[in-house]
Enzyme design. Structure first.
Site, PDB file in Angstrom:
ATOM      1  N   ARG A 118      -1.582 -24.010  -3.687  1.00 49.32           N
ATOM      2  CA  ARG A 118      -1.667 -23.352  -2.373  1.00 49.32           C
ATOM      3  C   ARG A 118      -0.632 -22.248  -2.169  1.00 49.32           C
ATOM      4  O   ARG A 118      -0.271 -21.917  -1.050  1.00 49.32           O
ATOM      5  CB  ARG A 118      -1.562 -24.348  -1.227  1.00 49.32           C
ATOM      6  N   LYS A 140      -2.835  -7.647  -1.108  1.00 50.26           N
ATOM      7  CA  LYS A 140      -4.262  -7.957  -1.285  1.00 50.26           C
ATOM      8  C   LYS A 140      -4.449  -8.386  -2.729  1.00 50.26           C
ATOM      9  O   LYS A 140      -4.087  -7.656  -3.657  1.00 50.26           O
ATOM     10  CB  LYS A 140      -5.123  -6.721  -1.030  1.00 50.26           C
ATOM     11  N   GLU A 182      -6.330   7.905  -5.719  1.00 50.86           N
ATOM     12  CA  GLU A 182      -5.794   7.128  -4.580  1.00 50.86           C
ATOM     13  C   GLU A 182      -4.708   7.925  -3.842  1.00 50.86           C
ATOM     14  O   GLU A 182      -4.550   7.782  -2.626  1.00 50.86           O
ATOM     15  CB  GLU A 182      -5.231   5.779  -5.046  1.00 50.86           C
ATOM     16  N   LYS A 224       2.080   3.556   2.144  1.00 48.23           N
ATOM     17  CA  LYS A 224       1.318   2.301   2.190  1.00 48.23           C
ATOM     18  C   LYS A 224       2.127   1.221   2.915  1.00 48.23           C
ATOM     19  O   LYS A 224       1.582   0.445   3.712  1.00 48.23           O
ATOM     20  CB  LYS A 224       0.916   1.836   0.791  1.00 48.23           C
ATOM     21  N   GLU A 234      -5.253  -6.443   7.815  1.00 46.28           N
ATOM     22  CA  GLU A 234      -6.363  -5.509   8.045  1.00 46.28           C
ATOM     23  C   GLU A 234      -7.197  -5.834   9.288  1.00 46.28           C
ATOM     24  O   GLU A 234      -8.408  -5.962   9.232  1.00 46.28           O
ATOM     25  CB  GLU A 234      -7.256  -5.429   6.797  1.00 46.28           C
ATOM     26  N   ARG A 238      -4.967  -0.748   8.955  1.00 50.28           N
ATOM     27  CA  ARG A 238      -5.003  -0.855   7.480  1.00 50.28           C
ATOM     28  C   ARG A 238      -6.378  -0.493   6.921  1.00 50.28           C
ATOM     29  O   ARG A 238      -6.500  -0.079   5.773  1.00 50.28           O
ATOM     30  CB  ARG A 238      -4.585  -2.275   7.040  1.00 50.28           C
ATOM     31  N   ASN A 242      -9.127   2.225   3.333  1.00 56.92           N
ATOM     32  CA  ASN A 242     -10.414   2.098   2.638  1.00 56.92           C
ATOM     33  C   ASN A 242     -11.191   3.403   2.592  1.00 56.92           C
ATOM     34  O   ASN A 242     -12.370   3.401   2.225  1.00 56.92           O
ATOM     35  CB  ASN A 242     -11.270   1.018   3.311  1.00 56.92           C
ATOM     36  N   HIS A 245     -13.749   3.869  -0.022  1.00 61.78           N
ATOM     37  CA  HIS A 245     -13.895   2.598  -0.750  1.00 61.78           C
ATOM     38  C   HIS A 245     -15.224   1.890  -0.527  1.00 61.78           C
ATOM     39  O   HIS A 245     -15.664   1.156  -1.405  1.00 61.78           O
ATOM     40  CB  HIS A 245     -12.741   1.654  -0.399  1.00 61.78           C
ATOM     41  N   HIS A 249     -16.803   1.101  -3.873  1.00 57.14           N
ATOM     42  CA  HIS A 249     -17.057  -0.234  -4.419  1.00 57.14           C
ATOM     43  C   HIS A 249     -18.527  -0.372  -4.833  1.00 57.14           C
ATOM     44  O   HIS A 249     -18.845  -0.982  -5.857  1.00 57.14           O
ATOM     45  CB  HIS A 249     -16.702  -1.314  -3.392  1.00 57.14           C
ATOM     46  N   HIS A 261     -12.083   2.675 -11.004  1.00 58.46           N
ATOM     47  CA  HIS A 261     -11.916   2.491  -9.561  1.00 58.46           C
ATOM     48  C   HIS A 261     -11.535   3.815  -8.870  1.00 58.46           C
ATOM     49  O   HIS A 261     -12.167   4.220  -7.883  1.00 58.46           O
ATOM     50  CB  HIS A 261     -10.854   1.420  -9.298  1.00 58.46           C
TER      51      HIS A 261
END
Ligand code: NAD
Length: 359
Positions: A118, A140, A182, A224, A234, A238, A242, A245, A249, A261
């Site tokens: 965990r 993330k 990016e 960032k 997010e 935030r 994206n 993105h 994606h 990517h």
């Protein structure tokens, strides 16, 4: 040359150490004392940097676990391989995972750290430009599902991000340029001046000028960091990160990761600029501005027409950012003025995709 940033979050803070020539773990010596360390890397990066990194942990019990290279290995099997290695060496929560590689190794290692018992500590040691300016910062973590990119994951912050910019010297040019994709994204979001900075420093960037790369990495990490500090999970701002993105994606998935990517994000930004202009949010020359800079770094600006716009749209609908069946896209009012647009219609999205396809 070294710079240090700190990222402050409700549950603690961590440093981002950006060094131009070494992996600097010196300030973590006492924290690491007595802990077992598992370094996760892959078959490309390990031969280059694993020995240099492991030497720093001479006082610890150190193990390593290598996963396959590339997006096709960002899977549950790679994640399980790390968990199996942790189980075999009886790692517990007080031990440490260390990633050594690009964004894929960083994301999977982070997810293994999030899920083992965990949650255990981990340190990111990113070795691609993309992972140094983006993937390693902000917590993330995750893996892909056959149905889509990054569908499985968790927010789990590292204890530190240790960047050694020297590693960029062995990075293939195509991968380096994908990282610039990016950086251009940050310019699009709310840093119009950074667009000019990238244009003005493009030669020095391509020549891997040490001072300019340090400035580039530091600026991007700072940017960032500021966003993540305001919105760790997010819930709001935030989401601007994206930009490009949701399209990107879908392009990665439909092309079976033919596009890297950063390349898919480049295409996604062009589509977002096109859609923004079609809907009257920005001038058409914003797309041209983006295209000029992307092309300067050999990034794609037109999607190969072997892919169907309708299938891309279908994939976009399964994106994490869709809420109540409504698209949530990051669009542009200007260079450096991104915003969250809701309720964009399918036909409008299709038109934008089609106008960014080769004929
Ligand atoms: N977690 C986040 O916030 C976040 C943000 C952006 C991207 N990402 C993820 O990052 C991934 C892409 O990362 P990437 O672009 O770093 O790709 P990558 O991890 O595949 O690395 C690119 C290639 O370069 C090799 N490599 C890495 N470092 C090297 C070095 N120093 N010298 C030579 N070769 C080297 C890798 O083995 C790989 O072949 C995607 O899966 C994306 O989803 C995550």
């Amino acid at each position: 040359m070294q710079k240090q940033l700190n990222i402050a979050l409700p549950n603690g803070q961590y440093p981002i150490i950006i060094d131009s020539e070494k992996f600097d773990f010196s300030e973590f010596k006492s924290w690491l004392a007595g802990k077992k360390i598992m370094v996760v890397s892959n078959e490309v990066v390990a031969p280059l940097y694993l020995d240099e990194l492991i030497q720093l942990f001479a006082d610890n019990q150190v193990y390593h676990c290598l996963i396959g290279d590339g997006e096709i290995h960002k899977t549950k099997n790679s994640w399980l391989k790390i968990l199996d290695a942790l189980a075999e060496q009886q790692f517990n929560r007080s031990d440490v995972l260390v990633s050594l590689g690009g964004g894929i190794v960083c994301d999977i290692t982070g997810f293994a750290a999030a899920s083992w018992m965990r949650g255990m500590a981990f340190v990111q040691v990113p070795t691609t430009l993309l992972s140094q300016i983006d993937a390693s910062v902000g917590g993330k973590t995750g893996i892909n599902h056959p149905k889509g990119k990054n569908m499985i994951g968790a927010f789990h912050q590292p204890q530190a991000v240790i960047i050694n910019a020297k590693t960029l010297r062995t990075l293939p040019t195509r991968e380096f340029n994908a990282g610039i994709g990016e950086a251009i994204k940050y310019a699009g979001i709310n840093q119009a001046w950074f667009y000019d900075w990238l244009v003005n420093h493009q030669q020095a960037i391509k020549q891997l000028d040490e001072a300019v790369l340090m400035e580039l990495i530091t600026h991007c990490c700072q940017f960032k960091t500021k966003i993540v500090e305001q919105d760790e999970k997010e819930q709001g701002i935030r989401a601007l990160l994206n930009l490009g993105h949701t399209f990107g994606h879908a392009i990665e998935t439909i092309s079976d990761y033919h596009y890297l990517h950063g390349e898919a994000v480049a295409l996604g930004m062009v589509m977002a600029a096109e859609l923004s202009a079609q809907l009257g949010f920005c001038e058409p020359d914003i797309r041209k501005m983006l295209e000029n800079l992307l092309q300067a770094f050999e990034l794609p600006i037109m999607l190969d027409n072997q892919y169907a716009a309708e299938e891309i749209l279908t994939l976009m609908k399964s994106d994490k950012k869709v809420i109540n069946d409504q698209h949530r896209l990051i669009l542009l009012k200007d260079m450096g003025q991104a915003f969250i647009a809701e309720g964009v219609k399918d036909a409008e999205i299709l038109e934008a995709i089609n106008s960014c396809m080769t004929q």
